[in-house]
Motif scaffolding. Structure first.
Motif, PDB file in Angstrom:
ATOM      1  N   SER A   1       0.912  -1.312   0.003  1.00  0.00           N
ATOM      2  CA  SER A   1       0.037   0.029  -0.078  1.00  0.00           C
ATOM      3  C   SER A   1       0.931   1.254  -0.030  1.00  0.00           C
ATOM      4  O   SER A   1       0.419   2.426  -0.602  1.00  0.00           O
ATOM      5  CB  SER A   1      -0.659  -0.011   1.034  1.00  0.00           C
ATOM      6  OG  SER A   1      -1.791  -1.131   1.250  1.00  0.00           O
ATOM      7  N   SER A   2       1.905   1.127   0.705  1.00  0.00           N
ATOM      8  CA  SER A   2       2.852   2.263   0.837  1.00  0.00           C
ATOM      9  C   SER A   2       3.449   2.783  -0.528  1.00  0.00           C
ATOM     10  O   SER A   2       3.817   3.990  -0.627  1.00  0.00           O
ATOM     11  CB  SER A   2       3.989   1.979   1.942  1.00  0.00           C
ATOM     12  OG  SER A   2       4.768   1.344   1.627  1.00  0.00           O
ATOM     13  N   ILE A   3       3.602   1.697  -1.245  1.00  0.00           N
ATOM     14  CA  ILE A   3       4.470   2.170  -2.597  1.00  0.00           C
ATOM     15  C   ILE A   3       3.356   1.945  -3.714  1.00  0.00           C
ATOM     16  O   ILE A   3       3.789   2.102  -4.815  1.00  0.00           O
ATOM     17  CB  ILE A   3       5.302   0.949  -2.734  1.00  0.00           C
ATOM     18  CG1 ILE A   3       4.798  -0.524  -3.152  1.00  0.00           C
ATOM     19  CG2 ILE A   3       6.567   0.665  -1.927  1.00  0.00           C
ATOM     20  CD1 ILE A   3       5.613  -1.799  -3.492  1.00  0.00           C
ATOM     21  N   SER A   4       2.136   1.979  -3.154  1.00  0.00           N
ATOM     22  CA  SER A   4       0.997   2.482  -4.164  1.00  0.00           C
ATOM     23  C   SER A   4       0.783   1.279  -5.575  1.00  0.00           C
ATOM     24  O   SER A   4       0.898   1.549  -6.446  1.00  0.00           O
ATOM     25  CB  SER A   4       1.312   3.760  -5.003  1.00  0.00           C
ATOM     26  OG  SER A   4       1.194   4.905  -4.047  1.00  0.00           O
ATOM     27  N   SER A   5       0.769  -0.074  -4.863  1.00  0.00           N
ATOM     28  CA  SER A   5       0.865  -1.234  -5.567  1.00  0.00           C
ATOM     29  C   SER A   5      -0.410  -1.939  -5.460  1.00  0.00           C
ATOM     30  O   SER A   5      -0.352  -2.783  -4.498  1.00  0.00           O
ATOM     31  CB  SER A   5       1.850  -1.812  -5.449  1.00  0.00           C
ATOM     32  OG  SER A   5       1.624  -3.080  -6.274  1.00  0.00           O
ATOM     33  N   PRO A   6      -1.678  -1.364  -5.595  1.00  0.00           N
ATOM     34  CA  PRO A   6      -2.941  -2.046  -5.258  1.00  0.00           C
ATOM     35  C   PRO A   6      -3.020  -3.483  -5.706  1.00  0.00           C
ATOM     36  O   PRO A   6      -3.627  -4.366  -4.797  1.00  0.00           O
ATOM     37  CB  PRO A   6      -3.912  -1.295  -5.841  1.00  0.00           C
ATOM     38  CG  PRO A   6      -3.279  -0.439  -6.856  1.00  0.00           C
ATOM     39  CD  PRO A   6      -2.025  -0.090  -6.749  1.00  0.00           C
ATOM     40  N   ALA A   7      -2.628  -4.024  -6.734  1.00  0.00           N
ATOM     41  CA  ALA A   7      -2.539  -5.377  -7.050  1.00  0.00           C
ATOM     42  C   ALA A   7      -1.790  -6.195  -6.056  1.00  0.00           C
ATOM     43  O   ALA A   7      -2.158  -7.138  -5.710  1.00  0.00           O
ATOM     44  CB  ALA A   7      -1.830  -5.317  -8.163  1.00  0.00           C
ATOM     45  N   LEU A   8      -0.459  -5.694  -5.798  1.00  0.00           N
ATOM     46  CA  LEU A   8       0.292  -6.556  -5.051  1.00  0.00           C
ATOM     47  C   LEU A   8      -0.369  -6.457  -3.483  1.00  0.00           C
ATOM     48  O   LEU A   8      -0.458  -7.540  -2.754  1.00  0.00           O
ATOM     49  CB  LEU A   8       1.443  -5.987  -4.688  1.00  0.00           C
ATOM     50  CG  LEU A   8       2.803  -6.503  -3.956  1.00  0.00           C
ATOM     51  CD1 LEU A   8       3.109  -7.905  -4.748  1.00  0.00           C
ATOM     52  CD2 LEU A   8       4.020  -5.686  -3.867  1.00  0.00           C
ATOM     53  N   ALA A   9      -0.972  -5.467  -3.116  1.00  0.00           N
ATOM     54  CA  ALA A   9      -1.849  -5.397  -1.855  1.00  0.00           C
ATOM     55  C   ALA A   9      -2.801  -6.478  -1.766  1.00  0.00           C
ATOM     56  O   ALA A   9      -3.083  -6.993  -0.843  1.00  0.00           O
ATOM     57  CB  ALA A   9      -2.513  -4.052  -1.518  1.00  0.00           C
ATOM     58  N   ILE A  10      -3.757  -6.493  -3.012  1.00  0.00           N
ATOM     59  CA  ILE A  10      -4.758  -7.550  -3.155  1.00  0.00           C
ATOM     60  C   ILE A  10      -4.415  -9.066  -3.050  1.00  0.00           C
ATOM     61  O   ILE A  10      -4.806  -9.809  -2.406  1.00  0.00           O
ATOM     62  CB  ILE A  10      -5.650  -7.308  -4.385  1.00  0.00           C
ATOM     63  CG1 ILE A  10      -6.538  -5.871  -4.218  1.00  0.00           C
ATOM     64  CG2 ILE A  10      -6.665  -8.077  -4.723  1.00  0.00           C
ATOM     65  CD1 ILE A  10      -6.946  -5.302  -5.552  1.00  0.00           C
ATOM     66  N   PHE A  11      -3.301  -9.028  -3.716  1.00  0.00           N
ATOM     67  CA  PHE A  11      -2.657 -10.492  -3.838  1.00  0.00           C
ATOM     68  C   PHE A  11      -2.333 -10.953  -2.311  1.00  0.00           C
ATOM     69  O   PHE A  11      -2.699 -11.913  -1.892  1.00  0.00           O
ATOM     70  CB  PHE A  11      -1.252 -10.473  -4.474  1.00  0.00           C
ATOM     71  CG  PHE A  11      -0.368 -11.763  -4.573  1.00  0.00           C
ATOM     72  CD1 PHE A  11      -1.010 -12.954  -5.173  1.00  0.00           C
ATOM     73  CD2 PHE A  11       0.765 -11.693  -3.868  1.00  0.00           C
ATOM     74  CE1 PHE A  11      -0.272 -13.905  -5.146  1.00  0.00           C
ATOM     75  CE2 PHE A  11       1.386 -12.840  -3.716  1.00  0.00           C
ATOM     76  CZ  PHE A  11       0.952 -13.909  -4.544  1.00  0.00           C
ATOM     77  N   PHE A  12      -1.769 -10.003  -1.733  1.00  0.00           N
ATOM     78  CA  PHE A  12      -1.240 -10.391  -0.129  1.00  0.00           C
ATOM     79  C   PHE A  12      -2.590 -10.299   0.698  1.00  0.00           C
ATOM     80  O   PHE A  12      -2.615 -11.602   1.420  1.00  0.00           O
ATOM     81  CB  PHE A  12      -0.068  -9.458   0.484  1.00  0.00           C
ATOM     82  CG  PHE A  12       1.043  -9.591  -0.019  1.00  0.00           C
ATOM     83  CD1 PHE A  12       1.983 -10.721  -0.070  1.00  0.00           C
ATOM     84  CD2 PHE A  12       1.727  -8.551  -0.517  1.00  0.00           C
ATOM     85  CE1 PHE A  12       3.219 -10.970  -0.501  1.00  0.00           C
ATOM     86  CE2 PHE A  12       3.133  -8.409  -1.079  1.00  0.00           C
ATOM     87  CZ  PHE A  12       3.611  -9.757  -1.046  1.00  0.00           C
ATOM     88  N   SER A  13      -3.586  -9.809   0.494  1.00  0.00           N
ATOM     89  CA  SER A  13      -4.683  -9.750   1.319  1.00  0.00           C
ATOM     90  C   SER A  13      -5.243 -11.072   0.890  1.00  0.00           C
ATOM     91  O   SER A  13      -6.130 -11.633   1.870  1.00  0.00           O
ATOM     92  CB  SER A  13      -5.500  -8.611   0.887  1.00  0.00           C
ATOM     93  OG  SER A  13      -5.106  -7.421   1.226  1.00  0.00           O
ATOM     94  N   LEU A  14      -5.451 -11.348  -0.548  1.00  0.00           N
ATOM     95  CA  LEU A  14      -6.163 -12.750  -0.613  1.00  0.00           C
ATOM     96  C   LEU A  14      -5.433 -14.065  -0.111  1.00  0.00           C
ATOM     97  O   LEU A  14      -6.012 -14.959   0.450  1.00  0.00           O
ATOM     98  CB  LEU A  14      -6.308 -12.816  -2.279  1.00  0.00           C
ATOM     99  CG  LEU A  14      -6.928 -12.218  -3.060  1.00  0.00           C
ATOM    100  CD1 LEU A  14      -6.859 -12.244  -4.548  1.00  0.00           C
ATOM    101  CD2 LEU A  14      -8.514 -12.457  -2.806  1.00  0.00           C
ATOM    102  N   ILE A  15      -4.020 -13.970  -0.092  1.00  0.00           N
ATOM    103  CA  ILE A  15      -3.334 -15.090   0.706  1.00  0.00           C
ATOM    104  C   ILE A  15      -3.740 -14.976   2.181  1.00  0.00           C
ATOM    105  O   ILE A  15      -3.967 -16.187   2.638  1.00  0.00           O
ATOM    106  CB  ILE A  15      -1.737 -14.563   0.591  1.00  0.00           C
ATOM    107  CG1 ILE A  15      -1.435 -14.808  -1.060  1.00  0.00           C
ATOM    108  CG2 ILE A  15      -1.101 -15.851   1.372  1.00  0.00           C
ATOM    109  CD1 ILE A  15       0.022 -14.694  -1.221  1.00  0.00           C
ATOM    110  N   THR A  16      -3.892 -13.870   2.876  1.00  0.00           N
ATOM    111  CA  THR A  16      -4.129 -13.750   4.496  1.00  0.00           C
ATOM    112  C   THR A  16      -5.580 -14.316   4.468  1.00  0.00           C
ATOM    113  O   THR A  16      -5.663 -15.111   5.386  1.00  0.00           O
ATOM    114  CB  THR A  16      -4.139 -12.325   4.803  1.00  0.00           C
ATOM    115  OG1 THR A  16      -2.888 -11.806   4.430  1.00  0.00           O
ATOM    116  CG2 THR A  16      -4.474 -12.117   6.096  1.00  0.00           C
TER     117      THR A  16
END
Length: 266
Positions: free
Chosen positions: A154-169
């Motif tokens: 989120s801090s590096i403004s990468s929503p796709a990466l944030a969504i990916f890690f959220s889905l794993i969680t």
């Protein structure tokens, strides 16, 4: 495939039919748990608030300029505040854990239509403690790094990466919840700590059976959420009560539905 879908539909219908008098009991038990937790938290919060008033009145910044007697008083007040904070937190944790272990076991026996005995609940408390330690360990090992990863993405403004890690969680959380269902089932059968090992050994092989049920729950949750547009024009308090009722019933139904799925697999 058709046979599998028909069976899933049958389990879905059966779970809906389970919403009877047991629903009221389960909601009541949940209310008792949250009441105990809420009262404990309120007492703890008020105690800390009263202690913090004394601490805030202390001249900590000018501590070096105070006479020895006032320094000792300040030290005693701070020590008392920290001790109260630690002891209070431990007491809250113990009360929460014991009430959760007792009430959740009662809810489980109610859900599966079995009479619960005092010795069954007492046996379940140490098993629930072991399971809690496993959950805490997994939180430290898996969920904490994932949470940090989501924050970094989120801090590096990468929503796709944030969504990916959220889905794993979310996926790991659902797996853990699924294994807990197996643990409850095996505890009902054996009533010993071996139910935890069996839950992991058997449950991890059957995780894929929950993909469709969890998707079903998600879809129905979205549909139920849209009911808000029907009663959104009601007074605010009435809207809150309707929301509470609908989502409480939905949560109870979810228990019945997952239980049906789990028993069908076992």
């Amino acid at each position: 495939m058709i046979k599998y879908l028909k069976n899933q539909y049958k389990l879905l219908k059966e779970s809906i039919k389970e919403l009877d008098a047991k629903t009221t009991l389960i909601v009541l038990y949940d209310f008792i748990f949250f009441l105990v937790f809420g009262l404990s938290l309120m007492i703890f919060s008020n105690t800390i608030k009263n202690k913090s008033v004394i601490v805030n009145a202390l001249n900590i910044e000018g501590l070096m300029d105070l006479p020895r007697s006032e320094v000792d008083m300040t030290y005693s007040a701070l020590k008392g505040f920290i001790t109260t904070l630690i002891v209070g937190f431990i007491i809250i944790a113990i009360i929460t854990f014991i009430s959760m272990a007792i009430i959740k076991s009662i809810i489980w026996f109610t859900t599966v239509d079995k009479k619960f005995k005092k010795e069954d609940i007492l046996k379940f408390i140490p098993i629930r403690l072991v399971w809690l330690l496993i959950e805490l360990g997994l939180i430290v090992i898996l969920f904490l790094p994932l949470g940090i990863s989501i924050g970094f993405a989120s801090s590096i403004s990468s929503p796709a990466l944030a969504i990916f890690f959220s889905l794993i969680t979310v996926s790991l959380f659902l797996i853990l919840m699924t294994l807990k269902n197996f643990m409850y089932i095996f505890y009902t059968e054996s009533k010993n700590i071996k139910c935890i090992k069996k839950a992991f050994k058997f449950g991890l092989k059957k995780i894929h059976h929950y993909i469709l049920p969890y998707l079903t729950i998600l879809i129905l949750f979205i549909i139920v959420s849209q009911l808000y547009w029907v009663y959104q024009f009601f007074p605010e308090k009435l809207v809150n009560l309707v929301n509470l009722f609908i989502f409480t019933v939905f949560a109870v139904w979810t228990r019945f539905y997952i239980l049906k799925i789990t028993k069908d697999i076992v």
